[in-house]
Design an enzyme around this catalytic site. Structure first.
Site, PDB file in Angstrom:
ATOM      1  N   ASN A  64       0.844  -1.203   0.000  1.00  0.00           N
ATOM      2  CA  ASN A  64       0.000   0.000   0.000  1.00  0.00           C
ATOM      3  C   ASN A  64       0.879   1.254   0.000  1.00  0.00           C
ATOM      4  OD1 ASN A  64       0.580  -1.044   2.610  1.00  0.00           O
ATOM      5  ND2 ASN A  64      -1.128   0.061   3.567  1.00  0.00           N
ATOM      6  N   ASN A  71      -1.499   8.418   1.160  1.00  0.00           N
ATOM      7  CA  ASN A  71      -1.386   9.844   0.846  1.00  0.00           C
ATOM      8  C   ASN A  71      -2.014  10.654   1.969  1.00  0.00           C
ATOM      9  OD1 ASN A  71      -2.173  12.506  -0.593  1.00  0.00           O
ATOM     10  ND2 ASN A  71      -0.914  11.457  -2.107  1.00  0.00           N
ATOM     11  N   GLU A 120      -2.860  -4.583  -3.363  1.00  0.00           N
ATOM     12  CA  GLU A 120      -3.321  -5.441  -4.463  1.00  0.00           C
ATOM     13  C   GLU A 120      -3.315  -4.659  -5.774  1.00  0.00           C
ATOM     14  OE1 GLU A 120      -4.703  -4.780  -1.563  1.00  0.00           O
ATOM     15  OE2 GLU A 120      -6.009  -6.398  -0.838  1.00  0.00           O
ATOM     16  N   TYR A 125      -6.255  11.177   2.143  1.00  0.00           N
ATOM     17  CA  TYR A 125      -6.458   9.722   2.226  1.00  0.00           C
ATOM     18  C   TYR A 125      -7.029   9.062   0.971  1.00  0.00           C
ATOM     19  CZ  TYR A 125      -5.498   9.818   7.301  1.00  0.00           C
ATOM     20  OH  TYR A 125      -4.918   9.940   8.547  1.00  0.00           O
ATOM     21  N   CYS A 165     -10.114  -5.199   0.190  1.00  0.00           N
ATOM     22  CA  CYS A 165     -11.291  -4.325   0.244  1.00  0.00           C
ATOM     23  C   CYS A 165     -12.125  -4.543  -1.017  1.00  0.00           C
ATOM     24  CB  CYS A 165     -10.861  -2.855   0.374  1.00  0.00           C
ATOM     25  SG  CYS A 165     -10.313  -2.089  -1.166  1.00  0.00           S
TER      26      CYS A 165
END
Ligand SMILES: [Zn+2]
Ligand SMILES: [Zn+2]
Ligand SMILES: [Zn+2]
Ligand SMILES: [Zn+2]
Lengths: 153, 153, 153, 153
Positions: free
Chosen positions: D62, D65, D75, D68, D107
């Site tokens: 991941n 930033n 992934e 967000y 997610c």
């Protein structure tokens, strides 16, 4: 939930917490919201309407962007609208598209956005002709990631 | 637009198309919208309020998600809300945050979302104490990508 | 930075920290990356190549999705690639598109993603014929939001 | 797939197309990629590693930033990396997080990004101690939206 071996969505019996009149109001609301879709790129208008636990309806449409990743889905618009007016408890959402062939289904991102606000959603998926099927969020996003994984709320 | 050598934002003279009363209404609306921010992750509430060319105000807040990339900014919420109620012509947006130190500034993504709906935005950026500065979208997103690059609308 | 009254990008003098050979390598790398773009929806291929402070190049292309908001820009692909291989210090990025008319410009979201990894980027924007102009991140995302606004890193 | 009445993930029998050695390579690769996670905001590092149909592994982490919503999941980083190097046919992905309690689950957005590149993915979900369970994309994103809904590819 039932679906045949090709993964096609099949109507299921209605075990909704919503009454038939509420379902019809939701379906009408998402159909109307679809008319405002800003989708010059996909030309694929979508409308969504959600029902708060205290009976209010908030609706939304997709709002696209020339930079495609900056667009927003109809379901997210509806959620953001409700939250920005002080509502965070929901019971159901209905989604409409213009397809004659497919029931409108939320993308994975929208399923996750619904999940943020609870596991127990009834989800009504409509075709262009107004026919619909009922699912739950658990049907559409099993074994979900959620706030509890972060252990912070 | 003026900014000093460290890039700190400096107040500029008001050349807005909005009158002082409209600016105050926008500033009040974005401050109120901030109260509804759903931001358990960043704990950074933001409110935004935009003004359509026919004088209507739509406001929004940030709506975050445990999967951080699925959150939405306040400015985008306001835009999506307006579009989903049939408004796509805008003249100004005001943004408020809780910082005592910085004026609220839109992220790059929000600047691009504004850009989708025109080049000519007045942008009012407020601190927690209600003081604000005025910018334009051209100030904040010069040499922008936009719908005309795709040659499709 | 210079731009005329219509906001059209104009070539500026090269004050880059990159040498001419490095610039050419970057431009070639982003042109090659563009060939791998997965963009069946926009049909708008983009390539990006960035240069780390220790001289390594990472490149990327856009990767779209049938659910448009889930696509990713070329610039973001390049950044994610570099970070996922242990690089977080950058000095320049080059971007290429197929337009004969416009220099490739990063969307607002990509400008923000670059900003996460520093204020000092040289940015080379190329047309299809390989001609390019040079900008800085400060040119393209003035008065930016950044990590320091959150006071957490 | 089996899961108990509370929705907790339960190990299932391995019916994978991947051999045990390939699975171990994938699990090792996603664990290593996790070390490069840039996650100063969530402090929730995730690693992912995917396997192309011709046996190559691409991994990602991941990349967050300060704004967000502009972050990217592990992934997606892995997918973008593979695509940007010319690979679009995949058979499996493994995901690792640091949780001692939960298996890493993608997610909803990531499930949709996988879906773009096919319905038939084996998905390996690991805990911090290296134990894992196997799912399929069909398990995790039933009744999915996909490219065929747009009728354009
Ligand atoms: Zn969606
Ligand atoms: Zn923003
Ligand atoms: Zn971009
Ligand atoms: Zn994800």
């Amino acid at each position: 939930m039932e679906h045949n071996q090709h993964g096609t969505l099949q109507p299921t019996g209605n075990s909704s917490k919503c009454g038939p009149e509420q379902i019809q109001r939701l379906l009408a609301a998402c159909r109307e919201a679809k008319e405002f879709a800003y989708c010059p790129y996909s030309k694929y208008p979508v409308g969504a309407a959600l029902l708060t636990t205290d009976g209010k309806i908030f609706s939304g449409c997709n709002v696209e962007n020339a930079c495609y990743p900056l667009g927003a889905c109809a379901e997210q618009t509806a959620i953001q609208k409700a939250v920005s007016e002080g509502h965070t408890k929901f019971q159901a959402i209905a989604i409409a598209c213009n397809s004659k062939e497919y029931y409108a289904v939320p993308c994975g991102a929208c399923r996750q956005v619904l999940r943020e606000f609870g596991r127990h959603w009834d989800i009504y998926l409509a075709k262009e002709d107004g026919t619909y099927i009922q699912k739950t969020l658990e049907d559409l996003l099993p074994q979900s990631f959620g706030p509890e994984h972060l252990n912070i709320i």
